[in-house]
Enzyme design. Structure first.
Site, PDB file in Angstrom:
ATOM      1  N   SER A 254       1.019   9.201  -4.257  1.00 44.63           N
ATOM      2  CA  SER A 254      -0.002   9.627  -3.295  1.00 44.63           C
ATOM      3  C   SER A 254      -0.675   8.399  -2.710  1.00 44.63           C
ATOM      4  CB  SER A 254      -1.052  10.502  -3.984  1.00 44.63           C
ATOM      5  OG  SER A 254      -1.912   9.669  -4.741  1.00 44.63           O
ATOM      6  N   LYS A 255      -1.601   8.648  -1.816  1.00 42.21           N
ATOM      7  CA  LYS A 255      -2.300   7.559  -1.130  1.00 42.21           C
ATOM      8  C   LYS A 255      -2.975   6.603  -2.111  1.00 42.21           C
ATOM      9  CE  LYS A 255      -3.181   9.587   3.385  1.00 42.21           C
ATOM     10  NZ  LYS A 255      -3.246  11.051   3.228  1.00 42.21           N
TER      11      LYS A 255
END
Ligand code: GLU
Ligand code: ZN
Length: 492
Positions: A254-255
């Site tokens: 994820s980010k």
């Protein structure tokens, strides 16, 4: 059997690494099998879908050089390839299921469904989903109510008390009790829009999808899809759920882990070759000891039995390493063309966004030899070459002094460096220039590093810089001598 696979994104966000991996594996599988790769836009969620994301999808894959054989822009025998243009098909098929008693009308208002959820939450009930309230309404009565315009959805009538078994090419046989499958999910919403499950299954059937290669997060939907195929009396495609992609901490990528959208990687100056090569290895093993693959080589080698069951770990450092490698494989001309937009954006040729003159363009190209060996990202290249295009600010005198040396010594070293400058520019090759300077240092009993330090600072404005001899030769004797003279004034 003709292999037909598809990438079926919902245009609800920027294309990210996970999506590219799914698309790439489908593309490679199609190529390796002489099959077709199809793009289908799953835009049934109208509130979250956006034209911006569709454009981003096209841009991303055009940039990567991954092309589909059939799709919204290319057309094909199963057109249209956009779900929002296929709504009448979904309704027709939902009605078919109704007619066969494999689906039923549900008249529950959203408030009722909310209320069930709230009550279950309050009583900590483990039950989730619909309570099958309308499943027992007599069919004639339900048909009458629907015909009279009462708002309703159409739900799948899951055969209870049975088991659904299917084979996943990677994970093996998978068995679900039907009673544990999402209880009678909605197929057609009250506004006539299909849900993901209905549209996905109908399209995969009508488009002749032979294999569904998709992310493992979709695995829980698959028993439901298999039930739907059987309700229609269709064969379901072969399934292969791709290994998860995790960050170094073992959590889903994820980010938080770093860049995930392809746009971000592009902005940082990744080459498409590096991204493709690295992403192709996320969950798939090719040949022992071979790291570099072109798209063509991957297409020749890809097969489902090379997939790994274990989750893939996304290693940003490894991707960086690939990028450096691919940068070094470019010719100076190619690299200059790739790095040029970053240089323009960073104002290398004057002010920001200024295009280079013909002369600057040539200089930029020649300067690639100075940065190629060590550059990891295209974005970093212009900054390393600023001293070639703009006269550097002359640093403070202390910057010129080699370790454990003095100002007068630095001045003397730079004076010697000045003498060497014209011969450096006139030498046959950079290597020859270097050899001559080395010999000079030896003869004088000087450390080469000490001799070059003041010269390097005078020429580049920094103690650490791209190769000095190449820089001097690129700048030419006149510009180099002028810089040295400005520096000597500071050292006086
Ligand atoms: N629209 C789904 C997605 O966004 C497709 C999943 C599938 O491949 O079935 O990933
Ligand atoms: Zn109901």
């Amino acid at each position: 059997m003709e292999v037909r696979v598809r990438y079926a994104p919902s245009p609800t966000g920027l294309q990210h690494i996970g999506g590219v991996r799914t698309a790439l594996f489908n593309y490679l599988f199609a190529r390796s099998q002489g099959g077709k790769f199809i793009l289908r836009l799953e835009d049934t969620d109208r509130s979250r879908s956006s034209e911006v994301f569709t454009r981003n999808l096209y841009n991303t894959f055009a940039w990567l050089g991954i092309h589909w054989d059939e799709g919204p822009d290319t057309g094909g025998p199963a057109a249209p390839y956009v779900q929002s243009e296929r709504f009448s098909l979904y309704r027709k098929h939902a009605e078919e299921l109704l007619a066969q008693d494999n689906a039923y009308y549900c008249f529950c208002a959203p408030e009722r469904l909310d209320q069930i959820r709230a009550e279950r939450e309050a009583s900590h009930s483990p039950e989730t989903g619909y309570d099958r309230h309308c499943r027992s309404i007599p069919r004639e009565e339900a048909a009458r109510r629907a015909a009279s315009g009462e708002p309703c959805t159409i739900r799948l009538k899951i055969p209870l008390g049975e088991r659904t078994v299917f084979r996943d090419q990677l994970l093996g046989d998978i068995e679900w009790k039907n009673d544990d499958v999402n209880p009678d999910p909605v197929l057609l919403k009250s506004d006539g829009f299909p849900t993901y499950h209905l549209a996905n299954v109908v399209d995969d059937h009508l488009m002749g999808t032979s294999h569904v290669l998709r992310a493992q997060e979709w695995l829980p939907s698959t028993p439901l899809h298999v039930i739907l195929y059987r309700a229609f009396g269709w064969e379901h495609p072969e399934y292969c759920h791709l290994p998860m992609v995790m960050g170094q901490d073992g959590k889903k990528l994820s980010k938080r882990h770093g860049a995930t959208s392809v746009d971000e990687f592009r902005r940082q100056g990744y080459l498409k070759e590096a991204l493709i090569n690295y992403v192709a290895l996320l969950g798939c093993s090719y040949e022992e000891g071979k790291d570099l693959y072109t798209l063509e080589e991957l297409a020749e080698r890809f097969s489902l039995d090379k997939l790994n069951k274990a989750p893939a770990i996304f290693d940003y450092k490894k991707l960086e390493w690939y990028n450096g490698l691919y940068i070094r494989m470019k010719t100076n001309e190619e690299l200059a063309a790739l790095a040029l937009p970053y240089a323009v954006e960073q104002g290398l040729f004057g002010y920001v966004m200024r295009e280079p003159s013909g002369e600057q363009r040539e200089l930029f190209k020649s300067a690639m030899v100075l940065v190629k060996e060590r550059a990891l990202f295209l974005k970093d290249i212009p900054g390393k070459l600023r001293y070639i295009f703009t006269e550097p600010v002359v640093p403070a005198a202390s910057e010129f002094i080699p370790k454990k040396s003095t100002l007068p010594a630095a001045r003397e070293l730079l004076t010697m460096g000045r003498e060497l400058t014209t011969p450096i520019t006139e030498a046959e090759t950079t290597e020859a220039a270097e050899a001559a300077v080395k010999a000079f240092a030896e003869q004088k009993g000087l450390k080469l590093g000490d001799l070059l330090m003041p010269l390097r600072v005078a020429i580049t404005g920094e103690r650490v810089s791209p190769p000095l001899f190449g820089s001097i030769r690129l700048l030419g004797a006149a510009r180099s001598l002028a810089r040295i003279d400005r520096a000597l004034v500071v050292l006086a």
